[in-house]
Design an enzyme around this catalytic site. Sequence first.
Site: not given
Length: 271
Positions: A100, A117, A176, A257
Amino acid sequence: MKMELSRLIRNAKRIVFFTGAGISAESGIPTFRGKDGLWNRYSPAELATFEAFLNDSLKIWKWYLYRMWLIAKAQPNPGHTAIAEFEKLFSGKVIVVTQNVDGLHEEAGSVKVLELHGNIFEGKCRFCGAFYSKERFSEIFPIASKCFLKNLSESDFKEKILKGLSEDSLPVCPVCGELVGPGVVWFGEVLPEDVLSQAFSVSKGSDLFFSVGTSALVQPAASLPIVAKESGAVLVEVNPEETFLSKQCDFVFRGSAAKVLPSILKEVKNI
């Protein structure tokens, strides 16, 4: 079954909680691959690739700001807080490996968290590789601040973000000068090498491995429970739906959960 598992938890030297989108679903955050998942309504190729970002950066940022707005208003649920309580109860033995990007584990109080991630409130320049923490990115792109988004009503969000955001207000990399994207891993990108390496290491060394709210389909993360099992860990699944992993698990709990983990925690505390 809970009594047997509770004894194993008490005796474990390393416990890994491997979590997916399902654990955050009860906090109001949409999943990706469930029956009502986001990828059933939207194409990943249109919204979660570097090519899509190059083609229409404004569209991509509006999509991610919408997700960030939903997450900013969400609160950790009892599943998140139970895992944080496990970490406090078994100091030094518990680590969270999550797919997550919402940061709800940390908000619930978990300290040892590996975000495979990335985190949606961070920034990442795909052109030069510069990375921006939540604090630094909120300076570069103030409307991506969790605090700012949390206080926006739905009407304000539509007015200021969906209607008001323009290409010249998108975040520019101070290094940049190119556009910065969200700090998440997109399709076609590799997971952060250091985080992934740590995840495999702790999985291999675990005595107990909980797979919580994940479809266990996306590689290379989907290999973590298999590595744990092959290394001798007891494999526990907490998921309302059957998954590819289910038949390989030693314990399976068909529930959310938010309901299952607090009940296991209670049993552990009563031993």
